[in-house]
Scaffold this motif. Structure first.
Motif, PDB file in Angstrom:
ATOM      1  N   THR A  89      22.168 -30.837  -9.401  1.00  0.00           N
ATOM      2  CA  THR A  89      23.316 -29.939  -9.240  1.00  0.00           C
ATOM      3  C   THR A  89      23.023 -28.573  -9.834  1.00  0.00           C
ATOM      4  N   ILE A  90      22.408 -28.554 -11.005  1.00  0.00           N
ATOM      5  CA  ILE A  90      22.067 -27.257 -11.627  1.00  0.00           C
ATOM      6  C   ILE A  90      21.039 -26.519 -10.782  1.00  0.00           C
ATOM      7  N   ARG A  91      20.102 -27.286 -10.212  1.00  0.00           N
ATOM      8  CA  ARG A  91      19.103 -26.637  -9.356  1.00  0.00           C
ATOM      9  C   ARG A  91      19.782 -25.977  -8.150  1.00  0.00           C
ATOM     10  N   LYS A  92      20.747 -26.700  -7.552  1.00  0.00           N
ATOM     11  CA  LYS A  92      21.499 -26.112  -6.444  1.00  0.00           C
ATOM     12  C   LYS A  92      22.307 -24.900  -6.914  1.00  0.00           C
ATOM     13  N   PHE A  93      22.880 -25.058  -8.117  1.00  0.00           N
ATOM     14  CA  PHE A  93      23.660 -23.948  -8.669  1.00  0.00           C
ATOM     15  C   PHE A  93      22.786 -22.717  -8.880  1.00  0.00           C
ATOM     16  N   LYS A  94      21.597 -22.943  -9.419  1.00  0.00           N
ATOM     17  CA  LYS A  94      20.684 -21.805  -9.650  1.00  0.00           C
ATOM     18  C   LYS A  94      20.235 -21.192  -8.335  1.00  0.00           C
ATOM     19  N   LEU A  95      19.983 -22.062  -7.343  1.00  0.00           N
ATOM     20  CA  LEU A  95      19.568 -21.535  -6.042  1.00  0.00           C
ATOM     21  C   LEU A  95      20.692 -20.718  -5.416  1.00  0.00           C
ATOM     22  N   SER A  96      21.912 -21.257  -5.500  1.00  0.00           N
ATOM     23  CA  SER A  96      23.059 -20.520  -4.958  1.00  0.00           C
ATOM     24  C   SER A  96      23.272 -19.207  -5.702  1.00  0.00           C
ATOM     25  N   GLY A 118      31.091 -31.625 -15.932  1.00  0.00           N
ATOM     26  CA  GLY A 118      31.547 -30.297 -16.329  1.00  0.00           C
ATOM     27  C   GLY A 118      30.387 -29.321 -16.429  1.00  0.00           C
ATOM     28  N   PHE A 119      30.578 -28.113 -15.870  1.00  0.00           N
ATOM     29  CA  PHE A 119      29.586 -27.052 -15.965  1.00  0.00           C
ATOM     30  C   PHE A 119      30.222 -25.869 -16.677  1.00  0.00           C
ATOM     31  N   TYR A 120      29.449 -25.269 -17.567  1.00  0.00           N
ATOM     32  CA  TYR A 120      29.915 -24.102 -18.322  1.00  0.00           C
ATOM     33  C   TYR A 120      28.887 -22.997 -18.177  1.00  0.00           C
ATOM     34  N   LEU A 121      29.409 -21.796 -17.905  1.00  0.00           N
ATOM     35  CA  LEU A 121      28.565 -20.609 -17.836  1.00  0.00           C
ATOM     36  C   LEU A 121      28.736 -19.849 -19.148  1.00  0.00           C
ATOM     37  N   ILE A 122      27.629 -19.558 -19.811  1.00  0.00           N
ATOM     38  CA  ILE A 122      27.660 -18.853 -21.094  1.00  0.00           C
ATOM     39  C   ILE A 122      26.886 -17.552 -20.926  1.00  0.00           C
ATOM     40  N   ILE A 150      20.823 -27.965 -20.336  1.00  0.00           N
ATOM     41  CA  ILE A 150      20.963 -26.514 -20.480  1.00  0.00           C
ATOM     42  C   ILE A 150      19.797 -25.841 -19.757  1.00  0.00           C
ATOM     43  N   GLN A 151      20.135 -24.842 -18.911  1.00  0.00           N
ATOM     44  CA  GLN A 151      19.089 -24.069 -18.230  1.00  0.00           C
ATOM     45  C   GLN A 151      19.481 -22.588 -18.247  1.00  0.00           C
ATOM     46  N   GLN A 154      21.335 -13.083 -16.714  1.00  0.00           N
ATOM     47  CA  GLN A 154      21.148 -13.048 -18.157  1.00  0.00           C
ATOM     48  C   GLN A 154      22.158 -13.974 -18.864  1.00  0.00           C
ATOM     49  N   ALA A 155      22.262 -15.226 -18.370  1.00  0.00           N
ATOM     50  CA  ALA A 155      23.209 -16.175 -18.924  1.00  0.00           C
ATOM     51  C   ALA A 155      22.562 -17.566 -18.912  1.00  0.00           C
ATOM     52  N   SER A 156      23.335 -18.543 -19.293  1.00  0.00           N
ATOM     53  CA  SER A 156      22.877 -19.931 -19.291  1.00  0.00           C
ATOM     54  C   SER A 156      23.955 -20.786 -18.648  1.00  0.00           C
ATOM     55  N   VAL A 157      23.508 -21.914 -18.089  1.00  0.00           N
ATOM     56  CA  VAL A 157      24.452 -22.883 -17.551  1.00  0.00           C
ATOM     57  C   VAL A 157      24.273 -24.184 -18.327  1.00  0.00           C
ATOM     58  N   LEU A 158      25.381 -24.777 -18.693  1.00  0.00           N
ATOM     59  CA  LEU A 158      25.371 -26.016 -19.482  1.00  0.00           C
ATOM     60  C   LEU A 158      26.201 -27.059 -18.740  1.00  0.00           C
ATOM     61  N   SER A 159      25.580 -28.223 -18.505  1.00  0.00           N
ATOM     62  CA  SER A 159      26.322 -29.330 -17.899  1.00  0.00           C
ATOM     63  C   SER A 159      26.590 -30.368 -18.988  1.00  0.00           C
ATOM     64  N   PHE A 160      27.802 -30.846 -19.010  1.00  0.00           N
ATOM     65  CA  PHE A 160      28.196 -31.819 -20.019  1.00  0.00           C
ATOM     66  C   PHE A 160      29.016 -32.919 -19.348  1.00  0.00           C
ATOM     67  N   VAL A 161      28.542 -34.190 -19.541  1.00  0.00           N
ATOM     68  CA  VAL A 161      29.256 -35.339 -19.005  1.00  0.00           C
ATOM     69  C   VAL A 161      29.510 -36.302 -20.169  1.00  0.00           C
ATOM     70  N   PRO A 162      30.752 -36.537 -20.541  1.00  0.00           N
ATOM     71  CA  PRO A 162      31.036 -37.486 -21.629  1.00  0.00           C
ATOM     72  C   PRO A 162      30.544 -38.883 -21.280  1.00  0.00           C
ATOM     73  N   GLU A 163      29.936 -39.523 -22.261  1.00  0.00           N
ATOM     74  CA  GLU A 163      29.475 -40.895 -22.034  1.00  0.00           C
ATOM     75  C   GLU A 163      30.635 -41.812 -21.677  1.00  0.00           C
ATOM     76  N   GLU A 164      31.782 -41.526 -22.234  1.00  0.00           N
ATOM     77  CA  GLU A 164      32.950 -42.356 -21.942  1.00  0.00           C
ATOM     78  C   GLU A 164      33.291 -42.297 -20.461  1.00  0.00           C
ATOM     79  N   ALA A 165      33.178 -41.082 -19.892  1.00  0.00           N
ATOM     80  CA  ALA A 165      33.455 -40.948 -18.466  1.00  0.00           C
ATOM     81  C   ALA A 165      32.359 -41.608 -17.632  1.00  0.00           C
TER      82      ALA A 165
END
Length: 601
Positions: free
Chosen positions: A44-51, A204-208, A253-254, A260-271
């Protein structure tokens, strides 16, 4: 261990093993799910970066096309306000057609050096705040996350900007900065629309941005701090398991170099493991339900095994601690066929044991009665043999003396003989050793008269020994044996020693010795007498008949009396050597008295 304990341990082990299997399968499946999630997040991040790369390239191409467009260059260099107004209408049509069909483009702003300004949606002042950074940038400029008010709606946006240089070849104006172009994009619709449309629930994806600002915004300061701290860690690409706002989850994290930013994906183990947790819970419930359903038949089976065994153990213990009458009890076992067979066989065996026991008791009773009668007869016979034998020898002595000597000696011998007769027929079967010794002295007195001083006698007894109770007439036959078989055949003068003491080595034991220095015995005769002394006393009613003569019958009779009265550990030991003499040793307990020596037996 008891069977019940072993069965309980086995059931507990089965339960533990089943739970271990469930948890191991859960752990292995969890690892697979997390790995698959990591792979999915990575894709998903690879697709996000490509997009994102495509979108930033598109924005860069738009800025480049507009920056080198002659009409735009002419507009930025225009000083006439009326002409600028007319040109602005044309520029609206050009930019609107350029923006058409492209999501996320909120505004395009042109600002020239000569003061010319253009904005499609009123973003001039918004861009003016970044003007120093834009003009100082040597390449395309990308801002951090900003709030842009579009249609009275604050939206998270980013500004892409690029300086515009003149392409006019006249008057040396080529390459001169004439202004800059800025594109305001909606971050949500520009970069996250496609990803959100194709993303799985819970991912969840976060742009920083480079300043640590987070999109989408979070209202939890702990989550914001956690994400910012993770994004500032070194490394272009990282996979880890960490906590975000106190929640553990899988993180990737990539870096996004184009913006000039970073993308962070976070998936709770509970989910991630929610479905697995429900499966695990259901599996445990199924195991517990199965155990509950199995409990009743299992308890019945265990009861059918344990209860008969407990009854059997109790029955055997009652027989073990009970009397012979308990052998007549009947065992009844129910619950399974095997235990019923055991009960049947055991009852049959107990019946046989009971019958054999009664036969054995009857047989043993008859044997004991016969043995008692036999020992009584043997003892009475042995006692009866001593007096006639002694009387015969004494009378022979008196006869010989009467032929040779006058009356005084006959009187003394008669008195001594009277004392012996009185001692032998009066009183109980037990006397003190001192009384027994007085009778022996009377007998020795008679023999000294007969043999005219051919031997000497020495008495050596301790006071303790003289007080010990002994059976009557146990010393006289042995002294007689020493005189007639040891000293009489001797040609020279002989010596006879009679001694007694209480030995302490093996407890309180009386030891009496009769020793002479007579002719002794040959080895063959000595071995025969010693073997006879070791035979069973209850079979001695005719002892002495296997010897070459009957002169040793008194020795064997005394030994039999002692062994019958005190047991096989007591009696006589006989030692002799040809030409050197003989020693007879009597041993008996000091205090123990049994009925075998009683004169009434």
């Amino acid at each position: 261990m008891r069977i019940k304990t072993q069965i309980t341990i086995a059931v507990a082990c089965i339960l533990v093993i089943m739970l271990i299997i469930i948890y191991s399968l859960y752990a292995q499946t969890s690892r697979i799910v997390i790995h698959d999630n990591d792979q999915y997040s990575e894709d998903t991040i690879r697709k996000f970066k490509l997009s994102l790369s495509q979108k930033t390239d598109e924005i860069g191409q738009i800025m480049l096309n507009l920056g080198f467009d002659p009409f735009v260059q002419k507009y930025l260099n225009q000083n006439d306000p009326s002409l600028s107004y007319e040109m602005g209408k044309e520029l609206d049509r050009k930019i609107i057609s350029l923006k058409a069909g492209r999501k996320g483009f909120e505004d395009i702003v042109l600002i020239g050096k000569l003061g010319t300004k253009y904005s499609l949606n009123g973003g001039i002042e918004y861009v003016r705040q970044l003007e120093p950074e834009i003009q100082a940038s040597k390449s395309a400029y990308v801002s951090g996350l900003k709030k842009f008010n579009y249609s009275n709606n604050l939206q998270n946006s980013m500004v892409f900007a690029q300086n515009i240089y003149s392409i006019d070849m006249s008057a040396g104006a080529d390459g001169k900065q004439i202004g800059y172009i800025a594109v305001i994009v909606n971050v949500d619709s520009m970069f996250f629309d496609i990803d959100n449309a194709s993303g799985e629930p819970g991912v969840g994806f976060y742009l920083i941005d480079r300043y640590g600002k987070i999109f989408p915004e979070t209202h939890s300061p702990d989550i914001a701090r956690s994400i910012s701290a993770l994004s500032r860690s070194p490394g272009e690409e990282r996979k880890l398991t960490d906590y975000v706002g106190g929640v553990k989850g899988a993180i990737q994290i990539q870096k996004l170099d184009p913006i000039q930013a970073s993308v962070l994906s976070f998936v709770p183990e509970e989910a991630l493991l929610a479905e697995l947790s429900s499966v695990r819970t259901r599996s445990i419930l199924i195991v517990i339900l199965a155990l509950i359903m199995m409990a009743l038949p299992f308890a019945m089976i265990v009861n059918n095994i344990l209860q008969p065994i407990q009854i059997l153990v109790k029955f055997i213990n009652s027989i073990k601690s009970g009397s012979i009458k308990d052998l007549k009890l009947t065992l009844k076992l129910e619950g399974n066929v095997e235990m019923a067979v055991v009960a049947e066989k055991l009852n049959g065996m107990l019946g046989e044991i009971d019958a054999l026991t009664h036969k054995l008791v009857e047989t043993t009773t008859h044997l004991l009665e016969a043995e008692i009668e036999k020992e009584k007869a043997a003892t009475a016979y042995l006692r009866s043999q001593i007096n006639p034998h002694f009387l015969y020898n004494t009378l022979e002595s008196i006869k010989g003396v009467a032929l040779e000597v006058g009356a005084p000696q006959v009187v003394d011998m008669t008195k001594a003989l009277g004392r012996l007769f009185h001692y032998s027929i009066k009183g109980s079967g037990y006397v003190t050793l001192d009384q027994e010794l007085n009778a022996v002295k009377s007998y020795v007195f008679l023999q000294l008269i007969r043999f005219e001083g051919r031997f000497e006698v020495k008495y050596d007894f301790t006071e303790a020994a003289l007080r010990v109770p002994v059976m009557k007439m146990i010393l006289q036959p042995l002294v007689e044996n020493a005189i007639f078989h040891g000293l009489e055949p001797k040609t020279s003068k002989g010596h006879l020693t009679i001694s007694g003491e209480v030995a302490k080595e093996n407890g309180a034991t009386l030891v009496v010795r009769i020793q002479d220095d007579g002719v002794g015995l040959e080895s063959e005769r000595l071995e025969l007498i010693q073997s006879k002394l070791l035979e069973k006393p209850s079979a001695l009613s005719r002892d002495g008949q296997d010897l070459p003569d009957n002169d040793s019958i008194g020795l064997l009779n005394v030994n039999n009396r002692l062994r019958l009265a005190y047991g096989p550990g007591n009696g006589i030991s006989f030692e002799s050597e040809t030409g050197k003499g003989t020693r007879i040793t009597l041993t008996m307990p000091v205090e123990t008295r049994l009925s075998g020596g009683n004169g009434d037996v």
